[in-house]
Design a protein around this motif. Structure first.
Motif, PDB file in Angstrom:
ATOM      1  N   LEU A   1       0.977  -0.795  -0.192  1.00 47.91           N
ATOM      2  CA  LEU A   1       0.096  -0.053   0.129  1.00 47.91           C
ATOM      3  C   LEU A   1       0.726   1.173  -0.340  1.00 47.91           C
ATOM      4  CD1 LEU A   1      -3.206   0.938   0.065  1.00 47.91           C
ATOM      5  CD2 LEU A   1      -2.741   1.170   2.326  1.00 47.91           C
ATOM      6  N   LEU A   2       1.678   1.109   0.628  1.00 43.37           N
ATOM      7  CA  LEU A   2       2.840   2.572   0.738  1.00 43.37           C
ATOM      8  C   LEU A   2       3.669   2.352  -0.346  1.00 43.37           C
ATOM      9  CD1 LEU A   2       3.866   4.785   2.582  1.00 43.37           C
ATOM     10  CD2 LEU A   2       5.334   2.718   3.436  1.00 43.37           C
ATOM     11  N   GLU A   3       4.463   1.765  -1.298  1.00 41.38           N
ATOM     12  CA  GLU A   3       4.242   1.913  -2.544  1.00 41.38           C
ATOM     13  C   GLU A   3       3.735   2.501  -3.697  1.00 41.38           C
ATOM     14  OE1 GLU A   3       5.814  -2.643  -3.592  1.00 41.38           O
ATOM     15  OE2 GLU A   3       7.528  -2.440  -1.473  1.00 41.38           O
ATOM     16  N   SER A   4       2.052   1.287  -3.167  1.00 39.81           N
ATOM     17  CA  SER A   4       0.980   1.820  -4.508  1.00 39.81           C
ATOM     18  C   SER A   4       0.936   3.557  -4.261  1.00 39.81           C
ATOM     19  CB  SER A   4      -0.118   1.260  -4.524  1.00 39.81           C
ATOM     20  OG  SER A   4       0.365   0.107  -4.184  1.00 39.81           O
ATOM     21  N   ASN A   5       1.021   4.017  -3.000  1.00 39.83           N
ATOM     22  CA  ASN A   5       0.234   5.645  -2.348  1.00 39.83           C
ATOM     23  C   ASN A   5       1.701   6.528  -2.994  1.00 39.83           C
ATOM     24  OD1 ASN A   5      -1.140   5.431  -1.170  1.00 39.83           O
ATOM     25  ND2 ASN A   5      -0.848   4.947   1.243  1.00 39.83           N
ATOM     26  N   ILE A   6       2.795   6.204  -3.124  1.00 37.02           N
ATOM     27  CA  ILE A   6       4.370   6.972  -3.448  1.00 37.02           C
ATOM     28  C   ILE A   6       3.796   7.141  -5.042  1.00 37.02           C
ATOM     29  CG2 ILE A   6       6.669   5.986  -4.205  1.00 37.02           C
ATOM     30  CD1 ILE A   6       7.094   5.711  -0.967  1.00 37.02           C
ATOM     31  N   GLU A   7       3.362   5.466  -5.687  1.00 36.93           N
ATOM     32  CA  GLU A   7       3.257   5.579  -7.475  1.00 36.93           C
ATOM     33  C   GLU A   7       2.474   6.471  -7.474  1.00 36.93           C
ATOM     34  OE1 GLU A   7       4.633   4.111 -10.163  1.00 36.93           O
ATOM     35  OE2 GLU A   7       6.291   3.315  -8.649  1.00 36.93           O
ATOM     36  N   VAL A   8       1.312   7.183  -7.479  1.00 37.22           N
ATOM     37  CA  VAL A   8       0.380   7.260  -7.206  1.00 37.22           C
ATOM     38  C   VAL A   8       0.957   9.077  -7.692  1.00 37.22           C
ATOM     39  CG1 VAL A   8      -1.464   8.125  -6.774  1.00 37.22           C
ATOM     40  CG2 VAL A   8      -1.673   6.017  -7.153  1.00 37.22           C
ATOM     41  N   LYS A   9       1.197   9.308  -6.222  1.00 37.13           N
ATOM     42  CA  LYS A   9       2.295  10.338  -6.075  1.00 37.13           C
ATOM     43  C   LYS A   9       3.440  10.561  -6.702  1.00 37.13           C
ATOM     44  CE  LYS A   9       0.134  11.445  -1.184  1.00 37.13           C
ATOM     45  NZ  LYS A   9      -0.821  12.360  -1.653  1.00 37.13           N
ATOM     46  N   LYS A  10       3.454  10.166  -7.487  1.00 37.39           N
ATOM     47  CA  LYS A  10       4.493  10.693  -8.485  1.00 37.39           C
ATOM     48  C   LYS A  10       3.822  10.526  -9.759  1.00 37.39           C
ATOM     49  CE  LYS A  10       8.200   7.426  -7.100  1.00 37.39           C
ATOM     50  NZ  LYS A  10       8.972   5.869  -8.000  1.00 37.39           N
ATOM     51  N   TYR A  11       2.401  10.120  -9.760  1.00 37.56           N
ATOM     52  CA  TYR A  11       1.985  10.642 -11.307  1.00 37.56           C
ATOM     53  C   TYR A  11       1.320  11.976 -10.638  1.00 37.56           C
ATOM     54  CZ  TYR A  11       3.469   6.077 -13.819  1.00 37.56           C
ATOM     55  OH  TYR A  11       3.949   5.578 -14.312  1.00 37.56           O
ATOM     56  N   GLU A  12       0.630  11.685 -10.153  1.00 36.16           N
ATOM     57  CA  GLU A  12      -0.319  13.191  -9.587  1.00 36.16           C
ATOM     58  C   GLU A  12       0.789  13.816  -9.642  1.00 36.16           C
ATOM     59  OE1 GLU A  12      -1.696  12.047  -6.475  1.00 36.16           O
ATOM     60  OE2 GLU A  12      -3.158  11.793  -7.288  1.00 36.16           O
ATOM     61  N   LYS A  13       2.133  14.035  -8.939  1.00 34.63           N
ATOM     62  CA  LYS A  13       2.718  14.502  -9.419  1.00 34.63           C
ATOM     63  C   LYS A  13       3.110  15.899 -10.257  1.00 34.63           C
ATOM     64  CE  LYS A  13       6.651  17.196  -6.020  1.00 34.63           C
ATOM     65  NZ  LYS A  13       7.297  16.963  -4.977  1.00 34.63           N
TER      66      LYS A  13
END
Length: 148
Positions: free
Chosen positions: A101-113
């Protein structure tokens, strides 16, 4: 002009993965809680039985009843061992999904940024285009006034 994020499809997929991972994490938490609750209840039961047996030994207890209680406590200990292993296994699974879940959150944040940066760049282009249009209009109006 409409903003079109080139990685929107990937962002959508990553968000969906994050939601699925969150569901799996929540389920693993529920399983861990169930296993921990069962273990706790068994440990409490064992404690009560040992207390009861200790009290009865002081007041007098037949050997048959002592054996019966000891056999019951031994079976209870085997069940406790099983549930301790279950608690460990469910805890490990819960930690696994928490990391995912932490990895998924990081991935989503990267694409959002990346989307935010892309949108800001798009806004700058629009502003530059609009400023150029305004300059051209002003120059044309100036030429018309000068010509008259």
């Amino acid at each position: 002009m409409k903003f079109d994020y080139k990685f929107q499809h990937i962002l959508t997929l990553k968000e969906r993965e994050k939601e699925e991972t969150y569901s799996l994490y929540e389920e693993s938490v529920r399983q861990f809680e169930r296993a921990a609750k069962n273990l706790y209840e068994l440990l409490k039961k064992k404690e009560v039985l040992e207390q009861f047996q200790s009290e009865k030994l002081e007041t007098g207890f037949s050997i048959q009843k002592i054996r019966h209680h000891q056999l019951f406590i031994n079976n209870l200990e085997e069940t406790i061992d099983y549930w301790q292993k279950q608690v460990m296994a469910t805890r490990n699974e819960m930690k696994h999904w928490e990391e995912k879940l932490l990895e998924s959150n990081i991935e989503v944040k990267k694409y959002e940024k990346m989307k935010d940066k892309s949108y800001k760049y798009f806004q700058e282009l629009i502003n530059t285009y609009e400023n150029n249009q305004m300059d051209e209009i002003a120059a044309i109006q100036f030429q018309h006034r000068k010509g008259n």
